[in-house]
Design a protein around this motif. Structure first.
Motif, PDB file in Angstrom:
ATOM      1  N   LYS A 188      10.827 -46.396  47.359  1.00 13.31           N
ATOM      2  CA  LYS A 188      11.775 -47.231  46.613  1.00 13.31           C
ATOM      3  C   LYS A 188      12.290 -46.511  45.367  1.00 13.31           C
ATOM      4  CE  LYS A 188      11.454 -51.988  47.563  1.00 13.31           C
ATOM      5  NZ  LYS A 188      11.206 -53.342  47.253  1.00 13.31           N
ATOM      6  N   ARG A 189      11.383 -45.865  44.659  1.00 17.02           N
ATOM      7  CA  ARG A 189      11.764 -45.176  43.425  1.00 17.02           C
ATOM      8  C   ARG A 189      12.657 -43.978  43.741  1.00 17.02           C
ATOM      9  NH1 ARG A 189      12.309 -46.668  38.446  1.00 17.02           N
ATOM     10  NH2 ARG A 189      10.735 -48.145  39.118  1.00 17.02           N
ATOM     11  N   PHE A 190      12.379 -43.327  44.866  1.00 16.91           N
ATOM     12  CA  PHE A 190      13.224 -42.201  45.262  1.00 16.91           C
ATOM     13  C   PHE A 190      14.635 -42.685  45.598  1.00 16.91           C
ATOM     14  CE2 PHE A 190      14.868 -39.237  48.544  1.00 16.91           C
ATOM     15  CZ  PHE A 190      15.019 -38.121  47.712  1.00 16.91           C
ATOM     16  N   GLU A 191      14.715 -43.808  46.300  1.00 14.42           N
ATOM     17  CA  GLU A 191      16.036 -44.360  46.647  1.00 14.42           C
ATOM     18  C   GLU A 191      16.799 -44.761  45.383  1.00 14.42           C
ATOM     19  OE1 GLU A 191      14.517 -45.898  51.027  1.00 14.42           O
ATOM     20  OE2 GLU A 191      14.882 -47.381  49.434  1.00 14.42           O
ATOM     21  N   HIS A 192      16.071 -45.327  44.416  1.00 17.38           N
ATOM     22  CA  HIS A 192      16.678 -45.641  43.105  1.00 17.38           C
ATOM     23  C   HIS A 192      17.224 -44.353  42.479  1.00 17.38           C
ATOM     24  CE1 HIS A 192      16.879 -46.685  38.790  1.00 17.38           C
ATOM     25  NE2 HIS A 192      15.949 -45.772  38.554  1.00 17.38           N
ATOM     26  N   THR A 193      16.432 -43.296  42.536  1.00 21.18           N
ATOM     27  CA  THR A 193      16.826 -42.011  41.952  1.00 21.18           C
ATOM     28  C   THR A 193      18.108 -41.474  42.580  1.00 21.18           C
ATOM     29  OG1 THR A 193      14.557 -41.470  41.341  1.00 21.18           O
ATOM     30  CG2 THR A 193      16.048 -39.606  41.683  1.00 21.18           C
ATOM     31  N   ALA A 230      23.827 -45.120  33.927  1.00 18.42           N
ATOM     32  CA  ALA A 230      23.656 -45.029  35.382  1.00 18.42           C
ATOM     33  C   ALA A 230      22.345 -45.670  35.833  1.00 18.42           C
ATOM     34  CB  ALA A 230      23.715 -43.566  35.831  1.00 18.42           C
ATOM     35  N   ASP A 231      21.287 -45.472  35.054  1.00 17.02           N
ATOM     36  CA  ASP A 231      19.977 -46.038  35.388  1.00 17.02           C
ATOM     37  C   ASP A 231      20.042 -47.565  35.414  1.00 17.02           C
ATOM     38  OD1 ASP A 231      17.230 -45.999  35.907  1.00 17.02           O
ATOM     39  OD2 ASP A 231      16.683 -45.939  33.785  1.00 17.02           O
ATOM     40  N   TYR A 232      20.853 -48.122  34.554  1.00 16.56           N
ATOM     41  CA  TYR A 232      20.956 -49.584  34.409  1.00 16.56           C
ATOM     42  C   TYR A 232      21.880 -50.218  35.442  1.00 16.56           C
ATOM     43  CZ  TYR A 232      21.103 -53.919  31.552  1.00 16.56           C
ATOM     44  OH  TYR A 232      20.991 -55.211  31.069  1.00 16.56           O
ATOM     45  N   GLY A 247      21.627 -50.651  43.310  1.00 18.21           N
ATOM     46  CA  GLY A 247      20.446 -51.369  43.799  1.00 18.21           C
ATOM     47  C   GLY A 247      19.945 -52.430  42.829  1.00 18.21           C
ATOM     48  N   ARG A 248      20.422 -52.418  41.602  1.00 15.71           N
ATOM     49  CA  ARG A 248      19.938 -53.393  40.622  1.00 15.71           C
ATOM     50  C   ARG A 248      20.759 -54.670  40.702  1.00 15.71           C
ATOM     51  NH1 ARG A 248      15.892 -50.936  37.422  1.00 15.71           N
ATOM     52  NH2 ARG A 248      16.424 -48.891  36.534  1.00 15.71           N
ATOM     53  N   SER A 249      20.116 -55.771  40.387  1.00 14.39           N
ATOM     54  CA  SER A 249      20.810 -57.047  40.402  1.00 14.39           C
ATOM     55  C   SER A 249      20.113 -58.013  39.459  1.00 14.39           C
ATOM     56  CB  SER A 249      20.799 -57.575  41.837  1.00 14.39           C
ATOM     57  OG  SER A 249      20.916 -58.962  41.859  1.00 14.39           O
ATOM     58  N   PHE A 274      15.945 -36.036  37.945  1.00 19.41           N
ATOM     59  CA  PHE A 274      14.636 -35.893  37.299  1.00 19.41           C
ATOM     60  C   PHE A 274      14.297 -37.017  36.315  1.00 19.41           C
ATOM     61  CE2 PHE A 274      15.009 -31.451  38.786  1.00 19.41           C
ATOM     62  CZ  PHE A 274      13.727 -31.247  39.258  1.00 19.41           C
ATOM     63  N   HIS A 275      15.193 -37.999  36.141  1.00 19.27           N
ATOM     64  CA  HIS A 275      14.966 -38.946  35.033  1.00 19.27           C
ATOM     65  C   HIS A 275      13.647 -39.719  35.177  1.00 19.27           C
ATOM     66  CE1 HIS A 275      16.431 -42.329  37.491  1.00 19.27           C
ATOM     67  NE2 HIS A 275      16.009 -43.129  36.539  1.00 19.27           N
ATOM     68  N   ASP A 276      13.270 -40.073  36.406  1.00 27.35           N
ATOM     69  CA  ASP A 276      12.008 -40.807  36.607  1.00 27.35           C
ATOM     70  C   ASP A 276      10.917 -39.925  37.228  1.00 27.35           C
ATOM     71  OD1 ASP A 276      12.660 -43.261  35.480  1.00 27.35           O
ATOM     72  OD2 ASP A 276      13.381 -44.142  37.355  1.00 27.35           O
ATOM     73  N   TYR A 277      11.083 -38.631  37.098  1.00 23.04           N
ATOM     74  CA  TYR A 277      10.145 -37.672  37.711  1.00 23.04           C
ATOM     75  C   TYR A 277       8.683 -37.999  37.385  1.00 23.04           C
ATOM     76  CZ  TYR A 277       7.904 -33.050  38.372  1.00 23.04           C
ATOM     77  OH  TYR A 277       7.079 -32.021  38.726  1.00 23.04           O
TER      78      TYR A 277
HETATM   79 FE    FE Z   1      15.202 -45.131  36.548  1.00 22.76          FE
END
Ligand code: FE
Ligand code: DGI
Ligand code: FE
Length: 207
Positions: free
Chosen positions: A17-22, A126-128, A132-134, A49-52
């Motif tokens: 999931k985190r990779f897909e977010h990335t 972009a992170d926000y 995928g975010r809702s 790399f932001h959530d690496y």
């Molecule tokens: Fe993030």
């Protein structure tokens, strides 16, 4: 480093999931970079790399904060705030990423900070807003991102502070510094509709 290599590296450190977010943050960051005339290449690497370090152990992150130049006051706040600063160190140590703009964008992606550069703003936004975010209010922020990067970052900063206060969470100084700095910039640039007189009327209205 190219996109594929970067993605393969982070994939092994993240959940699916985190990779897909990335991947979605990277796509969003590239779109914003093209819109706001920033290097799309840099935006892509910073986003990948932001959530690496999101899933590093607390012990490892704590050790890196204690033994590096990172500010020690991070340790007094929630560990959720550690993964960006820690990743900014790790990407240099492990992959030779020395570009200060990329490192800075990774560093401050959770809180923001004073004097954010364009790449900082793009990763923060972009992170926000990644698709995928809702959550309530997000559409308004997404719409703003198509026209005004500073105002978008300001909205995110405001929403985050409101959200944290509502939850009675403590707020890291950089989170406030981002809000204050963006408010100053927008006020001076007339991005806000209310002017100085409007502000005076609002404050005197409660007397
Ligand atoms: Fe993030
Ligand atoms: O890593 P992500 O989940 O993609 O997103 P993120 O790195 O922006 O982390 C978001 C979380 O961090 C979110 O729940 C809000 C929280 N946060 C941001 N600023 C602060 C904060 N939490 C605390 N306690 N204090 C802050 O100043
Ligand atoms: Fe994060």
């Amino acid at each position: 480093m190219n996109k594929q290599d970067a993605l393969s590296i982070v994939e092994t450190h993240l959940t699916k999931k985190r990779f897909e977010h990335t991947v979605r943050v990277a796509e969003t960051a590239v779109t914003l970079a093209n819109l706001y005339q920033v290097s799309a290449k840099k935006a892509e690497i910073a986003a990948i790399f932001h959530d690496y370090c999101k899933y590093r152990s607390l012990e490892e992150m704590m050790r890196i904060i204690e033994t590096s130049y990172l500010p020690k006051d991070l340790l007094l706040y929630h560990h959720e705030l550690w993964h960006g600063p820690v990743a900014s160190i790790k990407v240099e140590e492990e992959y030779g990423i020395t570009d200060e703009e990329i490192k800075s964008a990774i560093y401050c992606h959770t809180t923001g900070k004073a004097h954010m550069g364009k790449l900082d703003l793009i990763i923060f936004v972009a992170d926000y807003i990644e698709p995928g975010r809702s959550f309530p209010g997000l559409e308004e922020v997404r719409e703003m991102a198509t026209t005004d990067l500073l105002k978008t970052a300001w909205m995110i900063s405001r929403n985050t502070i409101n959200f944290l206060m509502e939850k009675k969470n403590r707020i890291y100084p950089d989170t406030f510094h981002a809000y204050n700095d963006l408010t100053r910039l927008l006020d001076g640039g007339n991005h806000f509709e209310q002017n100085a007189i409007g502000n005076i009327e609002t404050s005197s209205g409660s007397m």
